[in-house]
Design an enzyme around this catalytic site. Structure first.
Site, PDB file in Angstrom:
ATOM      1  N   LYS A  37      -2.371   2.398  14.935  1.00 31.32           N
ATOM      2  CA  LYS A  37      -2.142   3.524  15.839  1.00 31.32           C
ATOM      3  C   LYS A  37      -3.484   4.109  16.298  1.00 31.32           C
ATOM      4  O   LYS A  37      -3.712   4.318  17.473  1.00 31.32           O
ATOM      5  CB  LYS A  37      -1.290   4.575  15.126  1.00 31.32           C
ATOM      6  CG  LYS A  37      -1.055   5.808  15.959  1.00 31.32           C
ATOM      7  CD  LYS A  37      -0.138   6.802  15.270  1.00 31.32           C
ATOM      8  CE  LYS A  37      -0.184   8.130  16.022  1.00 31.32           C
ATOM      9  NZ  LYS A  37       0.664   9.153  15.456  1.00 31.32           N
TER      10      LYS A  37
ATOM     11  N   GLU B  43      -9.540  -0.652   6.809  1.00 29.06           N
ATOM     12  CA  GLU B  43      -8.976  -1.910   6.301  1.00 29.06           C
ATOM     13  C   GLU B  43      -8.614  -2.841   7.456  1.00 29.06           C
ATOM     14  O   GLU B  43      -8.934  -4.036   7.454  1.00 29.06           O
ATOM     15  CB  GLU B  43      -7.687  -1.648   5.486  1.00 29.06           C
ATOM     16  CG  GLU B  43      -7.883  -0.903   4.184  1.00 29.06           C
ATOM     17  CD  GLU B  43      -7.723   0.597   4.314  1.00 29.06           C
ATOM     18  OE1 GLU B  43      -8.021   1.145   5.410  1.00 29.06           O
ATOM     19  OE2 GLU B  43      -7.307   1.231   3.330  1.00 29.06           O
TER      20      GLU B  43
ATOM     21  N   GLY C 290       2.886   7.184  12.512  1.00 29.26           N
ATOM     22  CA  GLY C 290       2.658   5.810  12.034  1.00 29.26           C
ATOM     23  C   GLY C 290       3.844   5.259  11.265  1.00 29.26           C
ATOM     24  O   GLY C 290       4.314   4.142  11.507  1.00 29.26           O
ATOM     25  N   ARG C 291       4.376   6.048  10.332  1.00 32.57           N
ATOM     26  CA  ARG C 291       5.461   5.535   9.479  1.00 32.57           C
ATOM     27  C   ARG C 291       6.813   5.536  10.189  1.00 32.57           C
ATOM     28  O   ARG C 291       7.822   5.160   9.609  1.00 32.57           O
ATOM     29  CB  ARG C 291       5.504   6.314   8.162  1.00 32.57           C
ATOM     30  CG  ARG C 291       5.571   7.826   8.322  1.00 32.57           C
ATOM     31  CD  ARG C 291       5.306   8.542   6.995  1.00 32.57           C
ATOM     32  NE  ARG C 291       5.213   9.997   7.148  1.00 32.57           N
ATOM     33  CZ  ARG C 291       4.106  10.638   7.498  1.00 32.57           C
ATOM     34  NH1 ARG C 291       2.998   9.985   7.756  1.00 32.57           N
ATOM     35  NH2 ARG C 291       4.103  11.955   7.599  1.00 32.57           N
TER      36      ARG C 291
ATOM     37  N   GLU D 247       4.932   9.933   1.922  1.00 29.37           N
ATOM     38  CA  GLU D 247       3.862  10.393   2.825  1.00 29.37           C
ATOM     39  C   GLU D 247       4.376  11.553   3.685  1.00 29.37           C
ATOM     40  O   GLU D 247       3.626  12.415   4.105  1.00 29.37           O
ATOM     41  CB  GLU D 247       3.357   9.239   3.708  1.00 29.37           C
ATOM     42  CG  GLU D 247       1.989   9.520   4.317  1.00 29.37           C
ATOM     43  CD  GLU D 247       1.367   8.340   5.056  1.00 29.37           C
ATOM     44  OE1 GLU D 247       1.797   8.066   6.192  1.00 29.37           O
ATOM     45  OE2 GLU D 247       0.447   7.697   4.521  1.00 29.37           O
TER      46      GLU D 247
ATOM     47  N   HIS E  97      16.848  -6.669 -15.144  1.00 27.90           N
ATOM     48  CA  HIS E  97      16.182  -7.376 -16.239  1.00 27.90           C
ATOM     49  C   HIS E  97      14.775  -6.856 -16.450  1.00 27.90           C
ATOM     50  O   HIS E  97      13.946  -7.534 -17.058  1.00 27.90           O
ATOM     51  CB  HIS E  97      16.185  -8.879 -15.947  1.00 27.90           C
ATOM     52  CG  HIS E  97      17.583  -9.411 -15.825  1.00 27.90           C
ATOM     53  ND1 HIS E  97      18.312  -9.844 -16.916  1.00 27.90           N
ATOM     54  CD2 HIS E  97      18.404  -9.498 -14.749  1.00 27.90           C
ATOM     55  CE1 HIS E  97      19.517 -10.214 -16.498  1.00 27.90           C
ATOM     56  NE2 HIS E  97      19.606 -10.009 -15.195  1.00 27.90           N
TER      57      HIS E  97
ATOM     58  N   LYS F 131     -10.089   8.521   1.692  1.00 26.38           N
ATOM     59  CA  LYS F 131     -10.732   7.725   2.748  1.00 26.38           C
ATOM     60  C   LYS F 131     -12.184   8.161   2.908  1.00 26.38           C
ATOM     61  O   LYS F 131     -13.088   7.342   3.022  1.00 26.38           O
ATOM     62  CB  LYS F 131     -10.030   7.957   4.100  1.00 26.38           C
ATOM     63  CG  LYS F 131      -8.702   7.271   4.270  1.00 26.38           C
ATOM     64  CD  LYS F 131      -8.239   7.479   5.721  1.00 26.38           C
ATOM     65  CE  LYS F 131      -6.789   7.140   5.897  1.00 26.38           C
ATOM     66  NZ  LYS F 131      -6.250   7.508   7.194  1.00 26.38           N
TER      67      LYS F 131
HETATM   68  O1  F6P Z   1      -3.690   6.299   5.509  1.00 25.44           O
HETATM   69  C1  F6P Z   1      -2.475   6.702   5.993  1.00 25.44           C
HETATM   70  C2  F6P Z   1      -2.235   6.293   7.401  1.00 25.44           C
HETATM   71  O2  F6P Z   1      -2.851   7.200   8.244  1.00 25.44           O
HETATM   72  C3  F6P Z   1      -0.755   6.173   7.671  1.00 25.44           C
HETATM   73  O3  F6P Z   1      -0.166   7.378   7.985  1.00 25.44           O
HETATM   74  C4  F6P Z   1      -0.717   5.165   8.744  1.00 25.44           C
HETATM   75  O4  F6P Z   1       0.548   4.604   8.866  1.00 25.44           O
HETATM   76  C5  F6P Z   1      -1.749   4.193   8.249  1.00 25.44           C
HETATM   77  O5  F6P Z   1      -2.750   5.007   7.695  1.00 25.44           O
HETATM   78  C6  F6P Z   1      -2.327   3.254   9.270  1.00 25.44           C
HETATM   79  O6  F6P Z   1      -2.875   3.929  10.344  1.00 25.44           O
HETATM   80  P1  F6P Z   1      -3.207   3.204  11.691  1.00 25.44           P
HETATM   81  O7  F6P Z   1      -1.941   2.651  12.248  1.00 25.44           O
HETATM   82  O8  F6P Z   1      -3.821   4.241  12.568  1.00 25.44           O
HETATM   83  O9  F6P Z   1      -4.177   2.084  11.393  1.00 25.44           O
END
Ligand code: F6P
Length: 528
Positions: A196, A202, A253-254, A339, A369, A498
């Site tokens: 987003k 990452e 995002g979620r 979240e 199990h 972060k």
């Molecule tokens: O670290 C949390 C977050 O901001 C989430 O809310 C989001 O879904 C995810 O990181 C990834 O963010 P992006 O889509 O901006 O890479």
């Protein structure tokens, strides 16, 4: 209102849930349907009075008004100054949904049409890799909301896969990208960078690694597409604008897999099945908007959550899909729920009552199990949410689905009825134990029972049903958050870690940084 609920709970907390079934209509009276879903919450300690008080709580906390504000595009995400309109992503073409004076639906459908055109071109081989071969594999690089929904839905809809093979890389751990890419051919792989913000470390790190992996193909840019709200950043990464699928910042995002972030799902199942997925969610949106009180499945599910968390004081809830393909549902719900509602400050800036519980789970029967021991005999009560389909996708293996159903029903029944000492003693004696040893053995075989659960049933895990299940959970999270008076749509709690990771990277790389605590210094030495 919490007070009257708690006072009432004190008067009923020791009764047996199973005794509530003296009301022979309890199952009908304490289950609720929406679309193809039925939620049976009769195996909880909620009775008419508790439900009445819970519904009064919902009305006291203005749930209907807050819901309508969300659907109307009001800026309810008030720490980020944004509307919350993921529901618009699944609205039909002729809907009118206003945000900031503009109908957002035409743009959403244009974006869905662009996605469909791109997906069909990739799937049919019209859009090829740079060497002229058709794409065989797609790798979605993203994390959090740009990963969990697409992974969960892609696995869930495996019987509908008829396109490219889809893979996911999220973790910055080199193992993840290495283990995915090592089995793929760069010449026929398309990489989607889903972020987003297009700032997530990452995702950008994995995207650079993927670019290097593609360095020997004729034109690496033809092997990329991006999904983001930040088109300036995607072009800085070198992605052509016709390969960028944008969306608006009023999609959290979620909550984003219903739009361009769902591109990997659409590539796997095709545009028509993706539309069925959206339509399923829309069906639940309409139910949530138009159904009052106790007949509203999302409100009911939320109120069972409030009951267990705030009134009974249970700290966690388990989500237990008896559906192997919902393997990643618990992980997906962890982000959606935790979240969104893992907050301790309300919209008014004041400390709140207890908010979101810990959400966890695994598919049945595997969990049986592993951790069900604790669910049945541990010292904490864990409300369980079972999910089970009437029908599986393998009619030739119907006997296996029967066994799955029997297990699912057996678990909720065991939680309900338990096994008392007399019965346990009989069992111990039948094994040959006598006297004090029989009693000692029996104590281990007692199940307290009286442990609450609810069961969500559906006909079959189709794209529509999956959309319904997810929308139901989204609205449940919304209602719970609204009752607690928190902002369910920001996530400030992920920021500190972060920031510290950025500060600590130089130390990990061997530079000296001042002011670290002793533990962090010690660990840095060990990891050097
Ligand atoms: O670290 C949390 C977050 O901001 C989430 O809310 C989001 O879904 C995810 O990181 C990834 O963010 P992006 O889509 O901006 O890479």
């Amino acid at each position: 209102m919490f007070q009257s609920l708690s006072t009432y709970y004190e008067t009923i907390k020791n009764r047996k849930i199973v005794d509530l079934f003296e009301d022979t209509n309890r199952f009908e009276n304490f289950s609720v349907s929406a679309g193809d879903l039925t939620i049976d919450y009769s195996k909880t300690n909620i009775d008419d009075m508790a439900r009445k008080l819970l519904l009064e709580l919902a009305s006291e906390r203005k749930i209907a008004r807050k819901r309508d504000e969300m659907f109307a595009g009001k800026p309810i995400n008030d720490t980020e100054g944004r509307a919350v309109l993921h529901t618009a992503l699944r609205a039909p073409r002729d809907a009118v949904i206003m945000e900031d004076g503009q109908n957002v639906v035409p743009e959403i459908h244009k974006s869905l049409d662009d996605m469909a055109e791109f997906c069909e071109a990739v799937r049919s081989g019209k859009i090829t890799a740079s060497g002229g071969e058709a794409f065989t594999d797609v790798v979605n690089i993203g994390i959090g909301g740009s990963d969990l929904g697409p992974v969960m839905a892609t696995i869930a809809l495996a019987p509908y896969h008829n396109g490219t093979r889809t893979h996911f890389v999220s973790n910055v751990d080199s193992a993840h990208i290495n283990d995915v890419l090592k089995n793929l051919n760069p010449e026929t792989t398309l990489v989607l960078i889903a972020s987003k913000t297009f700032t997530t470390i990452e995702t950008l790190t994995n995207a650079k690694t993927a670019r290097e992996w593609l360095s020997n193909v004729k034109d690496a840019n033809q092997h990329f597409a991006a999904i983001s709200t930040a088109e300036d950043k995607t072009s800085a990464f070198g992605i052509a604008s016709d390969r960028v699928f944008g969306f608006e910042d009023w999609v959290g995002g979620r909550y984003s897999m219903w739009g361009p972030i769902g591109l990997s799902i659409m590539l796997a199942i095709g545009a028509d099945a993706f539309r069925e997925f959206l339509d399923g969610a829309h069906q639940i949106d309409q139910h949530f908007q138009n159904t009052a009180g106790a007949d509203n499945a999302a409100i009911t599910l939320a109120l069972t959550g409030i009951w267990h968390r705030n009134i009974c004081g249970y700290p966690t809830r388990a989500v237990l899909p008896y559906e192997q393909r919902l393997l990643r549902l618990p992980a997906y719900l962890q982000q959606l729920d935790m979240e969104s509602n893992g907050k301790s400050v309300g919209k008014n800036g004041q400390a709140t009552e207890k908010t979101g519980p810990i959400v966890w789970g695994e598919p049945g029967t595997n969990g049986q199990h592993a951790f069900y021991q604790l669910i049945h005999q541990g010292t904490d009560v864990i409300p369980c949410e079972f999910l089970i389909a009437k029908e599986a996708h393998e009619p030739e293996l119907a006997h296996q689905h029967d066994l799955l159903k029997a297990n699912c029903l057996a678990q909720s029944r065991a939680l309900l009825i338990g096994r008392d000492l007399d019965e346990a003693l009989k069992i111990a004696k039948s094994k040959g134990y006598t006297g004090a040893e029989a009693e000692r053995q029996a104590a281990h075989r007692v199940f307290e029972g009286n442990r609450p659960s609810l069961t969500i049933t559906y006909p079959k895990l189709t794209p529509s049903v999956l959309g319904q299940i997810i929308a139901l959970y989204e609205h449940r999270v919304f209602v719970e958050g609204a009752i607690w008076g928190i902002n369910s749509f920001d996530q400030w709690g992920v920021e500190l870690g972060k920031e510290l990771a950025v500060q600590l990277l130089p130390a990990v790389e061997g530079h000296k940084i001042e002011g670290l605590d002793g533990s962090t210094q010690g660990l840095l030495k060990l990891l050097k």
